[in-house]
Design a protein around this motif. Structure first.
Motif, PDB file in Angstrom:
ATOM      1  N   LEU A 113      36.685  32.234  37.562  1.00  0.00           N
ATOM      2  CA  LEU A 113      38.136  32.070  37.416  1.00  0.00           C
ATOM      3  C   LEU A 113      38.835  31.979  38.775  1.00  0.00           C
ATOM      4  O   LEU A 113      39.759  31.190  38.957  1.00  0.00           O
ATOM      5  CB  LEU A 113      38.690  33.248  36.592  1.00  0.00           C
ATOM      6  CG  LEU A 113      40.178  33.256  36.318  1.00  0.00           C
ATOM      7  CD1 LEU A 113      40.625  32.005  35.568  1.00  0.00           C
ATOM      8  CD2 LEU A 113      40.578  34.495  35.525  1.00  0.00           C
ATOM      9  N   LEU A 133      45.519  31.851  30.620  1.00  0.00           N
ATOM     10  CA  LEU A 133      44.220  31.583  29.988  1.00  0.00           C
ATOM     11  C   LEU A 133      44.483  31.330  28.510  1.00  0.00           C
ATOM     12  O   LEU A 133      44.945  32.223  27.786  1.00  0.00           O
ATOM     13  CB  LEU A 133      43.279  32.779  30.168  1.00  0.00           C
ATOM     14  CG  LEU A 133      43.090  33.282  31.607  1.00  0.00           C
ATOM     15  CD1 LEU A 133      42.030  34.379  31.653  1.00  0.00           C
ATOM     16  CD2 LEU A 133      42.710  32.144  32.544  1.00  0.00           C
ATOM     17  N   ASP A 136      43.470  33.618  25.457  1.00  0.00           N
ATOM     18  CA  ASP A 136      44.201  34.847  25.136  1.00  0.00           C
ATOM     19  C   ASP A 136      45.519  34.426  24.505  1.00  0.00           C
ATOM     20  O   ASP A 136      46.349  33.803  25.171  1.00  0.00           O
ATOM     21  CB  ASP A 136      44.527  35.654  26.412  1.00  0.00           C
ATOM     22  CG  ASP A 136      43.419  36.617  26.782  1.00  0.00           C
ATOM     23  OD1 ASP A 136      42.724  37.095  25.861  1.00  0.00           O
ATOM     24  OD2 ASP A 136      43.249  36.894  27.975  1.00  0.00           O
ATOM     25  N   TYR A 173      36.537  43.169  30.695  1.00  0.00           N
ATOM     26  CA  TYR A 173      37.850  42.837  31.256  1.00  0.00           C
ATOM     27  C   TYR A 173      38.018  43.289  32.703  1.00  0.00           C
ATOM     28  O   TYR A 173      37.266  44.126  33.191  1.00  0.00           O
ATOM     29  CB  TYR A 173      38.952  43.529  30.420  1.00  0.00           C
ATOM     30  CG  TYR A 173      38.964  43.104  28.992  1.00  0.00           C
ATOM     31  CD1 TYR A 173      39.468  41.865  28.626  1.00  0.00           C
ATOM     32  CD2 TYR A 173      38.444  43.927  27.999  1.00  0.00           C
ATOM     33  CE1 TYR A 173      39.466  41.457  27.308  1.00  0.00           C
ATOM     34  CE2 TYR A 173      38.432  43.526  26.672  1.00  0.00           C
ATOM     35  CZ  TYR A 173      38.941  42.288  26.328  1.00  0.00           C
ATOM     36  OH  TYR A 173      38.929  41.876  25.033  1.00  0.00           O
ATOM     37  N   GLY A 174      39.075  42.758  33.332  1.00  0.00           N
ATOM     38  CA  GLY A 174      39.530  43.317  34.596  1.00  0.00           C
ATOM     39  C   GLY A 174      40.296  44.597  34.268  1.00  0.00           C
ATOM     40  O   GLY A 174      41.069  44.625  33.310  1.00  0.00           O
ATOM     41  N   GLU A 197      36.754  44.334  38.297  1.00  0.00           N
ATOM     42  CA  GLU A 197      36.367  43.357  37.281  1.00  0.00           C
ATOM     43  C   GLU A 197      35.179  43.870  36.469  1.00  0.00           C
ATOM     44  O   GLU A 197      34.138  44.214  37.007  1.00  0.00           O
ATOM     45  CB  GLU A 197      36.010  42.014  37.955  1.00  0.00           C
ATOM     46  CG  GLU A 197      35.587  40.900  37.009  1.00  0.00           C
ATOM     47  CD  GLU A 197      36.707  40.374  36.094  1.00  0.00           C
ATOM     48  OE1 GLU A 197      37.869  40.807  36.236  1.00  0.00           O
ATOM     49  OE2 GLU A 197      36.400  39.543  35.230  1.00  0.00           O
ATOM     50  N   LYS A 198      35.379  43.967  35.187  1.00  0.00           N
ATOM     51  CA  LYS A 198      34.349  44.307  34.198  1.00  0.00           C
ATOM     52  C   LYS A 198      33.480  45.516  34.557  1.00  0.00           C
ATOM     53  O   LYS A 198      32.255  45.418  34.602  1.00  0.00           O
ATOM     54  CB  LYS A 198      33.484  43.064  33.944  1.00  0.00           C
ATOM     55  CG  LYS A 198      34.334  41.862  33.526  1.00  0.00           C
ATOM     56  CD  LYS A 198      33.554  40.749  32.899  1.00  0.00           C
ATOM     57  CE  LYS A 198      34.501  39.741  32.292  1.00  0.00           C
ATOM     58  NZ  LYS A 198      34.629  38.475  32.942  1.00  0.00           N
ATOM     59  N   ILE A 210      43.380  43.806  31.993  1.00  0.00           N
ATOM     60  CA  ILE A 210      44.158  42.597  32.302  1.00  0.00           C
ATOM     61  C   ILE A 210      43.924  41.602  31.173  1.00  0.00           C
ATOM     62  O   ILE A 210      42.791  41.407  30.728  1.00  0.00           O
ATOM     63  CB  ILE A 210      43.679  41.982  33.626  1.00  0.00           C
ATOM     64  CG1 ILE A 210      43.764  43.011  34.761  1.00  0.00           C
ATOM     65  CG2 ILE A 210      44.456  40.717  33.958  1.00  0.00           C
ATOM     66  CD1 ILE A 210      43.075  42.566  36.047  1.00  0.00           C
ATOM     67  N   ILE A 211      44.982  40.961  30.711  1.00  0.00           N
ATOM     68  CA  ILE A 211      44.780  39.837  29.794  1.00  0.00           C
ATOM     69  C   ILE A 211      45.241  38.551  30.494  1.00  0.00           C
ATOM     70  O   ILE A 211      45.827  38.606  31.572  1.00  0.00           O
ATOM     71  CB  ILE A 211      45.447  40.047  28.418  1.00  0.00           C
ATOM     72  CG1 ILE A 211      46.942  39.908  28.533  1.00  0.00           C
ATOM     73  CG2 ILE A 211      45.082  41.384  27.801  1.00  0.00           C
ATOM     74  CD1 ILE A 211      47.482  39.073  27.416  1.00  0.00           C
ATOM     75  N   GLY A 212      44.977  37.423  29.885  1.00  0.00           N
ATOM     76  CA  GLY A 212      45.088  36.153  30.604  1.00  0.00           C
ATOM     77  C   GLY A 212      46.469  35.611  30.910  1.00  0.00           C
ATOM     78  O   GLY A 212      46.797  34.452  30.624  1.00  0.00           O
ATOM     79  N   TYR A 214      49.142  35.761  34.355  1.00  0.00           N
ATOM     80  CA  TYR A 214      49.342  36.274  35.704  1.00  0.00           C
ATOM     81  C   TYR A 214      50.533  35.575  36.346  1.00  0.00           C
ATOM     82  O   TYR A 214      50.745  34.379  36.122  1.00  0.00           O
ATOM     83  CB  TYR A 214      48.132  35.938  36.592  1.00  0.00           C
ATOM     84  CG  TYR A 214      46.763  36.356  36.071  1.00  0.00           C
ATOM     85  CD1 TYR A 214      46.123  35.629  35.061  1.00  0.00           C
ATOM     86  CD2 TYR A 214      46.103  37.432  36.634  1.00  0.00           C
ATOM     87  CE1 TYR A 214      44.858  35.988  34.618  1.00  0.00           C
ATOM     88  CE2 TYR A 214      44.821  37.799  36.196  1.00  0.00           C
ATOM     89  CZ  TYR A 214      44.210  37.070  35.179  1.00  0.00           C
ATOM     90  OH  TYR A 214      42.955  37.423  34.733  1.00  0.00           O
ATOM     91  N   GLN A 236      35.679  35.955  41.460  1.00  0.00           N
ATOM     92  CA  GLN A 236      36.574  36.592  40.499  1.00  0.00           C
ATOM     93  C   GLN A 236      38.010  36.619  41.010  1.00  0.00           C
ATOM     94  O   GLN A 236      38.277  37.053  42.135  1.00  0.00           O
ATOM     95  CB  GLN A 236      36.104  38.027  40.210  1.00  0.00           C
ATOM     96  CG  GLN A 236      34.743  38.111  39.541  1.00  0.00           C
ATOM     97  CD  GLN A 236      34.736  37.543  38.120  1.00  0.00           C
ATOM     98  OE1 GLN A 236      35.784  37.205  37.556  1.00  0.00           O
ATOM     99  NE2 GLN A 236      33.555  37.434  37.538  1.00  0.00           N
ATOM    100  N   THR A 238      40.218  38.593  39.844  1.00  0.00           N
ATOM    101  CA  THR A 238      40.534  40.024  39.927  1.00  0.00           C
ATOM    102  C   THR A 238      40.252  40.574  41.324  1.00  0.00           C
ATOM    103  O   THR A 238      41.060  41.328  41.874  1.00  0.00           O
ATOM    104  CB  THR A 238      39.681  40.798  38.885  1.00  0.00           C
ATOM    105  OG1 THR A 238      39.921  40.211  37.617  1.00  0.00           O
ATOM    106  CG2 THR A 238      40.026  42.272  38.842  1.00  0.00           C
ATOM    107  N   ARG A 259      48.010  40.793  21.062  1.00  0.00           N
ATOM    108  CA  ARG A 259      47.112  39.861  21.726  1.00  0.00           C
ATOM    109  C   ARG A 259      45.893  39.575  20.838  1.00  0.00           C
ATOM    110  O   ARG A 259      45.339  40.479  20.233  1.00  0.00           O
ATOM    111  CB  ARG A 259      46.689  40.477  23.057  1.00  0.00           C
ATOM    112  CG  ARG A 259      45.747  39.647  23.847  1.00  0.00           C
ATOM    113  CD  ARG A 259      44.367  40.177  23.698  1.00  0.00           C
ATOM    114  NE  ARG A 259      43.505  39.548  24.686  1.00  0.00           N
ATOM    115  CZ  ARG A 259      42.307  39.961  24.937  1.00  0.00           C
ATOM    116  NH1 ARG A 259      41.831  41.011  24.308  1.00  0.00           N
ATOM    117  NH2 ARG A 259      41.564  39.337  25.804  1.00  0.00           N
TER     118      ARG A 259
END
Ligand code: G1P
Length: 299
Positions: A113, A133, A136, A173-174, A197-198, A210-212, A214, A236, A238, A259
């Motif tokens: 990403l 994103l 999402d 997820y982030g 991140e993850k 974090i969801i998609g 920003y 990443q 993130t 979401r």
């Protein structure tokens, strides 16, 4: 303090969509429909509602259908015109952005990403921008990105949409490392002192994911220039946002809405049901059908 208006949005759409095979063998996953609109169309509408003027798609090979979606479809439109099908005609083209405001660039290799966003650096220049994103989806009265641009107008910096998730899901997820000492005027904002991140649940600094959506400062691009691959061997976003903390503020924004993770099969099915029930013209009949389905399945 007010910030420059967010006028541009990046839509990273280069992913392979392997979770939806065989549906995505020859069709981009972003073109999968929720009820009667492709995922990317919802993302586009949300951006438009938030005041976005330029729509930048970072695509990959086999993504022509997305470009075609944002163009005229002459044969179809002329047939509809001849048959005087006004409503259908509107659905094909009334919403098309002005020529020149839809921009496509390619991510030649799927490197993550962060890399996808970096591919759009020359198209953004020196101004804050949004990233959406499409997989999402957020069902809400006011669009999630609009909520965020409003917050950004009074709180400068980077703003990421966030929500709480169960601890066992952090590795998808982030995750925000929350600065608990920060005082935020806007109750929906949470200041970050780091992002991971993850992470595995045992390493997760919180359950705020974090969801998609920003809003990012253009400083991110010089950081992405040298961001090394992170989780999953990918560059990443993130990690790059986290590296900005200190120079620029980074906030999580607890958005208002529900979401749906349309990157997963179950989330995609749930979104279809939720969006069909949300629409007045389909609500009652869909509910009736679902009741029947549940009865038959003895649920
Ligand atoms: C990406 C981001 C991740 C974020 C997620 C939201 O992950 O890297 O930080 O939480 O989107 O959907 P992906 O879903 O592409 O693996």
């Amino acid at each position: 303090m007010s910030e420059k208006k967010v006028r541009k949005a990046i839509f990273p759409v280069g992913g392979l969509g392997t979770r939806f095979l065989p549906a995505t063998k020859s069709m981009p996953k972003e073109m999968l429909p929720v009820v009667d609109k492709p995922l990317i169309h919802y993302a586009f509408e949300e951006a438009k509602e938030a005041g976005i003027e330029q729509f930048i798609f970072v695509t990959g090979r086999n993504k022509h259908a997305i470009e075609d979606h944002f163009d005229h479809s002459y044969e179809l439109q002329s047939t509809l015109r001849k048959k005087d099908k006004k409503k259908e005609l509107e659905l094909t083209s009334d919403w098309l952005p002005e020529a020149g405001n839809v921009i496509f660039t390619r991510q030649q290799e799927p490197m993550g990403l962060g890399h996808a966003v970096w591919c759009a650096r020359h198209l953004i220049g020196d101004e804050p921008f949004a990233v959406i994103l499409a997989d999402d989806m957020v069902l809400s009265k006011k669009g999630c990105l609009k909520q965020m641009t409003e917050a950004h107008a009074h709180t400068p910096g980077n703003i990421l949409a966030v929500m709480d998730i169960p601890l066992e899901k952090t590795a998808s997820y982030g995750i925000v490392d929350i600065d608990k000492n920060a005082k935020n005027k806007d109750q929906r904002l949470v200041k970050a002192k780091g992002l991971v991140e993850k992470p595995q649940p045992k390493d997760a600094p919180s359950t705020l994911s974090i969801i998609g959506r920003y809003i990012l400062q253009p400083d991110i691009f010089s950081i992405l220039d040298s961001t090394k691959p992170g989780a999953g061997g990918e560059i990443q976003l993130t990690d790059a946002i986290s590296a900005m903390i200190g120079d620029k503020d980074v906030y999580g924004y607890r958005f208002d809405g529900v979401r749906y993770d349309c990157g997963s099969l179950v989330g995609f099915v749930a979104a279809n049901v939720a969006y069909a029930l949300e629409r007045e013209e389909t609500r009652d009949r869909v509910k009736q059908e679902l009741d029947e389905v549940f009865k038959r399945a003895k649920l």
